[in-house]
Scaffold this motif. Structure first.
Motif, PDB file in Angstrom:
ATOM      1  N   ILE A 277       0.840  -1.213   0.000  1.00 25.08           N
ATOM      2  CA  ILE A 277       0.000   0.000   0.000  1.00 25.08           C
ATOM      3  C   ILE A 277       0.868   1.253   0.000  1.00 25.08           C
ATOM      4  CG2 ILE A 277      -1.668   1.332   1.346  1.00 25.08           C
ATOM      5  CD1 ILE A 277      -2.804  -1.291   2.367  1.00 25.08           C
ATOM      6  N   VAL A 278       1.863   1.279   0.883  1.00 25.50           N
ATOM      7  CA  VAL A 278       2.746   2.447   0.981  1.00 25.50           C
ATOM      8  C   VAL A 278       3.492   2.665  -0.334  1.00 25.50           C
ATOM      9  CG1 VAL A 278       4.754   3.406   2.169  1.00 25.50           C
ATOM     10  CG2 VAL A 278       2.991   2.205   3.474  1.00 25.50           C
ATOM     11  N   ALA A 279       4.007   1.576  -0.925  1.00 23.96           N
ATOM     12  CA  ALA A 279       4.725   1.697  -2.195  1.00 23.96           C
ATOM     13  C   ALA A 279       3.810   2.218  -3.298  1.00 23.96           C
ATOM     14  CB  ALA A 279       5.314   0.341  -2.587  1.00 23.96           C
ATOM     15  N   GLY A 280       2.564   1.750  -3.314  1.00 22.09           N
ATOM     16  CA  GLY A 280       1.628   2.215  -4.327  1.00 22.09           C
ATOM     17  C   GLY A 280       1.329   3.702  -4.217  1.00 22.09           C
ATOM     18  N   MET A 281       1.323   4.234  -2.980  1.00 22.58           N
ATOM     19  CA  MET A 281       1.035   5.645  -2.774  1.00 22.58           C
ATOM     20  C   MET A 281       2.267   6.520  -3.037  1.00 22.58           C
ATOM     21  SD  MET A 281      -1.369   5.309   0.645  1.00 22.58           S
ATOM     22  CE  MET A 281      -1.895   7.020   0.666  1.00 22.58           C
ATOM     23  N   LEU A 282       3.456   5.981  -2.785  1.00 18.03           N
ATOM     24  CA  LEU A 282       4.682   6.776  -2.924  1.00 18.03           C
ATOM     25  C   LEU A 282       5.336   6.645  -4.296  1.00 18.03           C
ATOM     26  CD1 LEU A 282       6.390   6.167   0.552  1.00 18.03           C
ATOM     27  CD2 LEU A 282       4.952   8.093  -0.165  1.00 18.03           C
ATOM     28  N   LEU A 283       4.971   5.618  -5.057  1.00 18.30           N
ATOM     29  CA  LEU A 283       5.632   5.352  -6.338  1.00 18.30           C
ATOM     30  C   LEU A 283       4.598   5.301  -7.465  1.00 18.30           C
ATOM     31  CD1 LEU A 283       8.004   2.513  -5.084  1.00 18.30           C
ATOM     32  CD2 LEU A 283       8.615   4.917  -5.463  1.00 18.30           C
ATOM     33  N   PRO A 284       3.997   6.441  -7.815  1.00 20.75           N
ATOM     34  CA  PRO A 284       2.954   6.433  -8.847  1.00 20.75           C
ATOM     35  C   PRO A 284       3.445   5.946 -10.206  1.00 20.75           C
ATOM     36  CG  PRO A 284       3.615   8.681  -8.299  1.00 20.75           C
ATOM     37  CD  PRO A 284       4.226   7.797  -7.272  1.00 20.75           C
ATOM     38  N   SER A 285       4.711   6.197 -10.536  1.00 21.38           N
ATOM     39  CA  SER A 285       5.225   5.748 -11.826  1.00 21.38           C
ATOM     40  C   SER A 285       5.282   4.225 -11.888  1.00 21.38           C
ATOM     41  CB  SER A 285       6.620   6.339 -12.082  1.00 21.38           C
ATOM     42  OG  SER A 285       7.508   5.981 -11.038  1.00 21.38           O
ATOM     43  N   LEU A 286       5.680   3.586 -10.788  1.00 24.38           N
ATOM     44  CA  LEU A 286       5.684   2.126 -10.736  1.00 24.38           C
ATOM     45  C   LEU A 286       4.260   1.587 -10.806  1.00 24.38           C
ATOM     46  CD1 LEU A 286       7.108  -0.585 -10.341  1.00 24.38           C
ATOM     47  CD2 LEU A 286       7.057  -0.186  -7.865  1.00 24.38           C
ATOM     48  N   ALA A 287       3.333   2.261 -10.123  1.00 27.80           N
ATOM     49  CA  ALA A 287       1.935   1.832 -10.160  1.00 27.80           C
ATOM     50  C   ALA A 287       1.405   1.835 -11.587  1.00 27.80           C
ATOM     51  CB  ALA A 287       1.087   2.744  -9.276  1.00 27.80           C
ATOM     52  N   ALA A 288       1.741   2.879 -12.353  1.00 29.92           N
ATOM     53  CA  ALA A 288       1.274   2.977 -13.738  1.00 29.92           C
ATOM     54  C   ALA A 288       1.842   1.851 -14.598  1.00 29.92           C
ATOM     55  CB  ALA A 288       1.659   4.336 -14.314  1.00 29.92           C
TER      56      ALA A 288
ATOM     57  N   LEU B 221       2.596  -1.167 -13.580  1.00 29.60           N
ATOM     58  CA  LEU B 221       2.036  -2.456 -13.178  1.00 29.60           C
ATOM     59  C   LEU B 221       0.577  -2.646 -13.581  1.00 29.60           C
ATOM     60  CD1 LEU B 221       3.549  -2.772  -9.580  1.00 29.60           C
ATOM     61  CD2 LEU B 221       4.206  -4.083 -11.605  1.00 29.60           C
ATOM     62  N   VAL B 222      -0.155  -1.559 -13.814  1.00 25.59           N
ATOM     63  CA  VAL B 222      -1.598  -1.650 -14.085  1.00 25.59           C
ATOM     64  C   VAL B 222      -1.946  -2.645 -15.195  1.00 25.59           C
ATOM     65  CG1 VAL B 222      -3.580  -0.371 -14.994  1.00 25.59           C
ATOM     66  CG2 VAL B 222      -2.228   0.599 -13.144  1.00 25.59           C
ATOM     67  N   PRO B 223      -1.252  -2.649 -16.360  1.00 28.75           N
ATOM     68  CA  PRO B 223      -1.644  -3.597 -17.420  1.00 28.75           C
ATOM     69  C   PRO B 223      -1.469  -5.061 -17.046  1.00 28.75           C
ATOM     70  CG  PRO B 223      -0.226  -1.841 -18.278  1.00 28.75           C
ATOM     71  CD  PRO B 223      -0.166  -1.756 -16.790  1.00 28.75           C
ATOM     72  N   TYR B 224      -0.651  -5.324 -16.030  1.00 31.03           N
ATOM     73  CA  TYR B 224      -0.348  -6.716 -15.673  1.00 31.03           C
ATOM     74  C   TYR B 224      -1.191  -7.231 -14.506  1.00 31.03           C
ATOM     75  CZ  TYR B 224       3.698  -5.625 -18.541  1.00 31.03           C
ATOM     76  OH  TYR B 224       4.505  -5.230 -19.575  1.00 31.03           O
ATOM     77  N   ILE B 225      -2.113  -6.405 -13.998  1.00 30.66           N
ATOM     78  CA  ILE B 225      -2.929  -6.824 -12.858  1.00 30.66           C
ATOM     79  C   ILE B 225      -3.733  -8.094 -13.156  1.00 30.66           C
ATOM     80  CG2 ILE B 225      -4.921  -6.182 -11.442  1.00 30.66           C
ATOM     81  CD1 ILE B 225      -3.794  -3.354 -11.324  1.00 30.66           C
ATOM     82  N   PRO B 226      -4.399  -8.229 -14.328  1.00 30.66           N
ATOM     83  CA  PRO B 226      -5.138  -9.478 -14.585  1.00 30.66           C
ATOM     84  C   PRO B 226      -4.252 -10.719 -14.540  1.00 30.66           C
ATOM     85  CG  PRO B 226      -5.793  -7.772 -16.145  1.00 30.66           C
ATOM     86  CD  PRO B 226      -4.604  -7.243 -15.404  1.00 30.66           C
ATOM     87  N   HIS B 227      -3.027 -10.603 -15.051  1.00 33.08           N
ATOM     88  CA  HIS B 227      -2.111 -11.746 -15.049  1.00 33.08           C
ATOM     89  C   HIS B 227      -1.693 -12.090 -13.621  1.00 33.08           C
ATOM     90  CE1 HIS B 227      -1.710  -9.503 -18.856  1.00 33.08           C
ATOM     91  NE2 HIS B 227      -1.598 -10.693 -19.419  1.00 33.08           N
ATOM     92  N   MET B 228      -1.476 -11.062 -12.812  1.00 34.90           N
ATOM     93  CA  MET B 228      -1.074 -11.310 -11.436  1.00 34.90           C
ATOM     94  C   MET B 228      -2.229 -11.906 -10.620  1.00 34.90           C
ATOM     95  SD  MET B 228       1.502  -8.153 -10.482  1.00 34.90           S
ATOM     96  CE  MET B 228       0.459  -6.793 -11.030  1.00 34.90           C
ATOM     97  N   VAL B 229      -3.457 -11.487 -10.907  1.00 34.99           N
ATOM     98  CA  VAL B 229      -4.613 -12.068 -10.232  1.00 34.99           C
ATOM     99  C   VAL B 229      -4.723 -13.560 -10.555  1.00 34.99           C
ATOM    100  CG1 VAL B 229      -7.134 -12.095 -10.165  1.00 34.99           C
ATOM    101  CG2 VAL B 229      -5.913  -9.922 -10.032  1.00 34.99           C
TER     102      VAL B 229
ATOM    103  N   VAL C  87      -1.340  -4.635  -5.309  1.00 33.83           N
ATOM    104  CA  VAL C  87      -1.929  -3.434  -4.724  1.00 33.83           C
ATOM    105  C   VAL C  87      -1.178  -2.179  -5.145  1.00 33.83           C
ATOM    106  CG1 VAL C  87      -0.662  -3.269  -2.540  1.00 33.83           C
ATOM    107  CG2 VAL C  87      -3.049  -2.585  -2.631  1.00 33.83           C
ATOM    108  N   ILE C  88       0.093  -2.297  -5.495  1.00 35.03           N
ATOM    109  CA  ILE C  88       0.820  -1.129  -6.000  1.00 35.03           C
ATOM    110  C   ILE C  88       0.123  -0.592  -7.242  1.00 35.03           C
ATOM    111  CG2 ILE C  88       2.998  -0.329  -7.019  1.00 35.03           C
ATOM    112  CD1 ILE C  88       4.447  -2.341  -5.217  1.00 35.03           C
ATOM    113  N   GLY C  89      -0.247  -1.494  -8.157  1.00 30.32           N
ATOM    114  CA  GLY C  89      -0.957  -1.066  -9.359  1.00 30.32           C
ATOM    115  C   GLY C  89      -2.350  -0.552  -9.070  1.00 30.32           C
ATOM    116  N   LEU C  90      -3.045  -1.168  -8.117  1.00 30.71           N
ATOM    117  CA  LEU C  90      -4.416  -0.761  -7.804  1.00 30.71           C
ATOM    118  C   LEU C  90      -4.492   0.595  -7.116  1.00 30.71           C
ATOM    119  CD1 LEU C  90      -5.849  -4.182  -6.580  1.00 30.71           C
ATOM    120  CD2 LEU C  90      -6.362  -3.019  -8.726  1.00 30.71           C
ATOM    121  N   MET C  91      -3.375   1.056  -6.538  1.00 25.71           N
ATOM    122  CA  MET C  91      -3.377   2.330  -5.821  1.00 25.71           C
ATOM    123  C   MET C  91      -3.113   3.523  -6.727  1.00 25.71           C
ATOM    124  SD  MET C  91      -4.063   1.776  -2.641  1.00 25.71           S
ATOM    125  CE  MET C  91      -3.461   3.251  -1.831  1.00 25.71           C
TER     126      MET C  91
END
Length: 322
Positions: free
Chosen positions: A29-40, A42-50, A216-220
């Protein structure tokens, strides 16, 4: 000897992560809030990670324990899920309508939570809290399977939530992903990994915790902009989702703790507050989605705090029952 030591290091690291699973999720959660570039990124890969998360959950349980969990429980499971995914949202709509709040974004958000099936990571979280995950996996599989039917009356009463076809197709896609991931994992357990040791199962728990943290990094990603540009809106939505998520879990546990064993009660409690709202976001009109984007991001916070916060609460309540 050196090669053996190198091969053991990943397992040792995963077991270390398993022992600190709830805190690993907080770090995500903290990484997702502090690292928006990393979150962006990771977003396309969320379905694969799920899909990977579902695979790990089924791998940990195995086909034998899953069959045992399903034996003689289908009717009761269906009844409970119909209450949670159909009767509960319909009752919520009736109450909200009586107060004239149907147009409120908070009302829409609450109905979305109430009508959804369990989140894909629920079995992993239940295991992380120290409860057996088989019941949670059962609720996930069957709840997702019946979702295309349970959403119909709810969507009919609240057409602002989107069209039937989009929601049903999204639910069916998720059901296919769950089915394929589970079958693949059960084949591996049944053929190649029949008798894993407790330390090996703990390593699977560690891998699940790590993958949940990355997801959760991507979801944040939606939360970062709100924190900078609309902090009051962020805090309002955060208070709402914390109250709804933890409140539903607590109420469910208190209602069910004398009616079912602790593992089933914990699984239903986690499901009560943690629902797969992402299924409905693909079907929502843009006019409805815009004010709910912060809600989507904030909802991840209590979800990922569930093992740390509600794990202790539910364990304490269970000790009090004994």
């Amino acid at each position: 000897m050196a090669a053996r030591d190198r091969a053991a290091r990943p397992e040792l690291m995963l077991r270390w992560l398993a022992d600190r699973g709830p805190w690993v999720l907080v770090a995500g959660i903290v990484a997702g809030m502090l690292l928006p570039s990393l979150a962006a990124v990771l977003v396309p890969y969320i379905p694969h990670m799920v899909a990977g998360l579902l695979f790990l959950s089924a791998l940990r349980i195995g086909p034998a324990r899953m069959r045992e969990s399903l034996r003689g429980t289908l009717r009761g499971t269906l009844l409970v899920l119909l209450l949670m995914q159909l009767a509960f949202p319909l009752a919520a709509i009736a109450v909200i309508s009586a107060f004239g709040w149907l147009g409120s974004p908070f009302a829409l958000a609450f109905v979305i939570i109430a009508m959804a099936s369990s989140i894909s990571g629920a079995p992993n979280m239940v295991a992380m809290m120290g409860f057996a995950p088989e019941a949670s996996m059962r609720f996930l599989l069957i709840g997702t399977a019946i979702l295309p039917l349970t959403v119909i009356p709810v969507l009919w009463l609240m057409p602002a939530l989107g069209g039937f076809a989009d929601v049903i197709l999204a639910a069916l896609r998720l059901l296919v992903v769950i089915g394929l991931s589970s079958v693949f994992a059960f084949v591996i357990r049944g053929v190649f990994w029949k008798d894993p040791s407790p330390s090996e199962l703990k390593a699977v728990d560690g891998a699940s915790a790590l993958l949940l943290a990355v997801i959760v990094i991507g979801l944040m990603s939606a939360v970062n902009a709100a924190l900078i540009h609309a902090p009051s809106r962020f805090w309002l939505w955060l208070g709402f989702v914390l109250t709804v998520n933890f409140g539903l879990q607590l109420v469910a546990f208190l209602v069910l703790r004398r009616r079912a064993d602790v593992d089933r009660t914990a699984a239903l409690s986690v499901m009560a507050g943690n629902r797969n709202i992402a299924l409905f976001l693909v079907a929502l009109p843009e006019a409805v989605t815009a004010p709910l984007l912060v809600f989507i991001g904030c909802y991840q916070i209590p979800m990922y705090l569930t093992p740390l916060v509600m794990g202790r609460v539910l364990k304490g309540l269970d000790r009090g029952r004994a």
